[in-house]
Design a protein around this motif. Structure first.
Motif, mmCIF file in Angstrom:
data_model
loop_
_atom_site.group_PDB
_atom_site.id
_atom_site.type_symbol
_atom_site.label_atom_id
_atom_site.label_comp_id
_atom_site.label_asym_id
_atom_site.label_seq_id
_atom_site.Cartn_x
_atom_site.Cartn_y
_atom_site.Cartn_z
ATOM 1 N N ARG A 7 -30.919 -40.809 -3.214
ATOM 2 C CA ARG A 7 -30.562 -41.373 -4.523
ATOM 3 C C ARG A 7 -30.441 -40.270 -5.570
ATOM 4 N N SER A 8 -31.350 -39.304 -5.532
ATOM 5 C CA SER A 8 -31.312 -38.215 -6.510
ATOM 6 C C SER A 8 -30.019 -37.401 -6.372
ATOM 7 N N GLU A 9 -29.530 -37.223 -5.143
ATOM 8 C CA GLU A 9 -28.267 -36.509 -4.921
ATOM 9 C C GLU A 9 -27.103 -37.292 -5.516
ATOM 10 N N LEU A 10 -27.108 -38.596 -5.316
ATOM 11 C CA LEU A 10 -26.053 -39.443 -5.854
ATOM 12 C C LEU A 10 -26.048 -39.401 -7.382
ATOM 13 N N LEU A 11 -27.219 -39.507 -7.983
ATOM 14 C CA LEU A 11 -27.311 -39.482 -9.444
ATOM 15 C C LEU A 11 -26.863 -38.141 -10.011
ATOM 16 N N GLN A 12 -27.230 -37.046 -9.353
ATOM 17 C CA GLN A 12 -26.811 -35.721 -9.797
ATOM 18 C C GLN A 12 -25.295 -35.564 -9.697
ATOM 19 N N TRP A 13 -24.702 -36.056 -8.620
ATOM 20 C CA TRP A 13 -23.254 -36.022 -8.426
ATOM 21 C C TRP A 13 -22.556 -36.788 -9.550
ATOM 22 N N LYS A 14 -23.040 -37.980 -9.839
ATOM 23 C CA LYS A 14 -22.453 -38.784 -10.907
ATOM 24 C C LYS A 14 -22.572 -38.098 -12.260
ATOM 25 N N LYS A 15 -23.719 -37.507 -12.527
ATOM 26 C CA LYS A 15 -23.948 -36.818 -13.804
ATOM 27 C C LYS A 15 -22.958 -35.668 -13.978
ATOM 28 N N LYS A 16 -22.844 -34.834 -12.964
ATOM 29 C CA LYS A 16 -21.924 -33.692 -13.043
ATOM 30 C C LYS A 16 -20.484 -34.157 -13.205
ATOM 31 N N ALA A 17 -20.090 -35.162 -12.430
ATOM 32 C CA ALA A 17 -18.711 -35.665 -12.513
ATOM 33 C C ALA A 17 -18.424 -36.240 -13.899
ATOM 34 N N ARG A 18 -19.376 -36.997 -14.442
ATOM 35 C CA ARG A 18 -19.192 -37.565 -15.790
ATOM 36 C C ARG A 18 -19.065 -36.490 -16.859
ATOM 37 N N GLU A 19 -19.750 -35.358 -16.641
ATOM 38 C CA GLU A 19 -19.719 -34.257 -17.613
ATOM 39 C C GLU A 19 -18.473 -33.389 -17.466
ATOM 40 N N GLY A 20 -17.569 -33.758 -16.573
ATOM 41 C CA GLY A 20 -16.315 -33.040 -16.428
ATOM 42 C C GLY A 20 -16.338 -31.893 -15.439
ATOM 43 N N GLU A 21 -17.410 -31.783 -14.669
ATOM 44 C CA GLU A 21 -17.457 -30.782 -13.592
ATOM 45 C C GLU A 21 -16.845 -31.384 -12.339
#
Length: 108
Positions: A7-21
């Protein structure tokens, strides 16, 4: 069906993608359309144009982007998946691929 991701990997992926990375998430995967593949890497970015430009360096076409929710992404499979992960320096995600290829269980 996706599995083998924390779950932590999924949340980190979403966070980075939302921030434009351009964010990467590799997980185990079963899909009857692609029985030869057992893993997929999702390369996502909320900035679709940035994702298109990123993909061009690897010969990926904009029309291959999956426009899902807030996470437009490329699905990377097979040898191309491995090549891109190596080029991007994502050795932890490569380890998942190699462990799967060798038939080893990956700790979650």
């Amino acid at each position: 069906m996706a599995f083998g991701v924390k779950r932590s990997e999924l949340l980190q992926w979403k966070k980075k993608a939302r921030e434009g990375e351009v964010a990467f998430l590799t997980h185990f995967w079963l899909d009857d359309r692609f029985p030869q593949y057992h893993t997929v890497t999702k390369a996502a970015c909320s900035n679709r144009e940035k994702l298109v430009q990123w993909g061009k360096q690897y010969g990926l076409k904009g029309e291959w982007i999956h426009d899902r929710e807030d996470f437009p992404h490329f699905d990377l499979l097979g040898d191309r998946q491995r090549e891109i992960l190596m080029e991007e320096g994502l050795y932890d995600q490569l380890e998942k691929l190699e462990n799967r290829r060798k038939g080893m269980k990956v700790n979650e």
